[in-house]
Scaffold this motif. Structure first.
Motif, PDB file in Angstrom:
ATOM      1  N   SER A 188       0.853  -1.183   0.000  1.00 21.67           N
ATOM      2  CA  SER A 188       0.000   0.000   0.000  1.00 21.67           C
ATOM      3  C   SER A 188       0.887   1.230   0.000  1.00 21.67           C
ATOM      4  O   SER A 188       2.089   1.140   0.252  1.00 21.67           O
ATOM      5  N   GLY A 189       0.270   2.384  -0.296  1.00 21.14           N
ATOM      6  CA  GLY A 189       0.991   3.637  -0.177  1.00 21.14           C
ATOM      7  C   GLY A 189       1.385   4.295  -1.482  1.00 21.14           C
ATOM      8  O   GLY A 189       1.937   5.393  -1.477  1.00 21.14           O
ATOM      9  N   GLY A 190       1.128   3.649  -2.603  1.00 24.13           N
ATOM     10  CA  GLY A 190       1.466   4.274  -3.881  1.00 24.13           C
ATOM     11  C   GLY A 190       0.541   5.439  -4.185  1.00 24.13           C
ATOM     12  O   GLY A 190      -0.432   5.706  -3.461  1.00 24.13           O
ATOM     13  N   GLY A 191       0.844   6.158  -5.266  1.00 26.71           N
ATOM     14  CA  GLY A 191      -0.003   7.266  -5.657  1.00 26.71           C
ATOM     15  C   GLY A 191       0.695   8.198  -6.616  1.00 26.71           C
ATOM     16  O   GLY A 191       1.736   7.869  -7.184  1.00 26.71           O
ATOM     17  N   LEU A 192       0.091   9.370  -6.796  1.00 21.39           N
ATOM     18  CA  LEU A 192       0.613  10.404  -7.683  1.00 21.39           C
ATOM     19  C   LEU A 192       1.236  11.510  -6.849  1.00 21.39           C
ATOM     20  O   LEU A 192       0.613  12.005  -5.892  1.00 21.39           O
ATOM     21  N   VAL A 193       2.443  11.894  -7.191  1.00 17.08           N
ATOM     22  CA  VAL A 193       3.155  12.930  -6.455  1.00 17.08           C
ATOM     23  C   VAL A 193       3.959  13.772  -7.441  1.00 17.08           C
ATOM     24  O   VAL A 193       4.366  13.283  -8.500  1.00 17.08           O
ATOM     25  N   GLN A 196       1.204   1.268  -7.760  1.00 20.63           N
ATOM     26  CA  GLN A 196       1.665   2.238  -8.753  1.00 20.63           C
ATOM     27  C   GLN A 196       2.178   3.510  -8.084  1.00 20.63           C
ATOM     28  O   GLN A 196       1.512   4.084  -7.209  1.00 20.63           O
ATOM     29  N   VAL A 197       3.354   3.942  -8.523  1.00 18.37           N
ATOM     30  CA  VAL A 197       3.917   5.229  -8.113  1.00 18.37           C
ATOM     31  C   VAL A 197       4.115   6.057  -9.379  1.00 18.37           C
ATOM     32  O   VAL A 197       4.789   5.619 -10.303  1.00 18.37           O
ATOM     33  N   THR A 198       3.501   7.227  -9.402  1.00 24.70           N
ATOM     34  CA  THR A 198       3.621   8.113 -10.554  1.00 24.70           C
ATOM     35  C   THR A 198       4.144   9.455 -10.083  1.00 24.70           C
ATOM     36  O   THR A 198       3.561  10.067  -9.179  1.00 24.70           O
ATOM     37  N   VAL A 199       5.244   9.902 -10.683  1.00 20.25           N
ATOM     38  CA  VAL A 199       5.863  11.164 -10.313  1.00 20.25           C
ATOM     39  C   VAL A 199       5.740  12.108 -11.506  1.00 20.25           C
ATOM     40  O   VAL A 199       6.268  11.838 -12.581  1.00 20.25           O
ATOM     41  N   SER A 200       5.040  13.200 -11.314  1.00 23.94           N
ATOM     42  CA  SER A 200       4.838  14.166 -12.382  1.00 23.94           C
ATOM     43  C   SER A 200       5.918  15.241 -12.339  1.00 23.94           C
ATOM     44  O   SER A 200       6.400  15.615 -11.274  1.00 23.94           O
ATOM     45  N   SER A 201       6.250  15.750 -13.522  1.00 29.86           N
ATOM     46  CA  SER A 201       7.310  16.767 -13.603  1.00 29.86           C
ATOM     47  C   SER A 201       6.743  18.173 -13.494  1.00 29.86           C
ATOM     48  O   SER A 201       5.552  18.390 -13.510  1.00 29.86           O
TER      49      SER A 201
END
Length: 124
Positions: free
Chosen positions: A7-12, A119-124
């Motif tokens: 758990s703990g993934g997300g968009l950052v 899923q871990v998504t890192v936006s620029s």
């Protein structure tokens, strides 16, 4: 066999932080090492970090060294991955895995139980 739930993934945003958790059941948690791996679209699953049975030894991929921290709480049957200073290239599905052995290994073939991935998504 070990059952693992992440758990703990997300968009950052880039530069932000996330903490992943992975809770285990089945085999005695304090008897085996744990690892985190990640897989980006179209790429192989890569080693990220590992921790031995007691938490006294850790090892990191060069790409995350100094930014990520792996830890474990054997009383809670949980391993964590604290991810700081995240970059867009950290975007991937992150998997926790249980090793067959108590010592650290980066060899994916020595991990015999896997979580479902987060899923871990890192936006620029």
């Amino acid at each position: 066999q070990v059952q693992l739930v992440e758990s703990g993934g997300g968009l950052v945003q880039a530069g932000g932080s996330l903490r992943l958790s992975c809770t285990a059941s089945g085999r005695t948690f304090s008897s085996y090492a744990m690892g985190w791996f990640r897989q980006a679209p179209g790429k192989e699953r890569d080693f990220v970090a590992a921790i031995n049975w007691s938490g006294g030894s850790t090892y990191y991929a060069d790409s995350v060294k100094g930014r990520f921290t792996i830890s474990r709480d054997n009383a809670k049957n949980t391993v964590y991955l604290q991810m700081n200073s995240l970059k867009p290239e950290d975007t991937a599905v992150y998997y926790c895995a249980a090793s067959r052995y108590s010592g650290i290994t980066i060899r994916i073939s020595l991990y015999d139980s896997w979580g479902q991935g987060t899923q871990v998504t890192v936006s620029s």
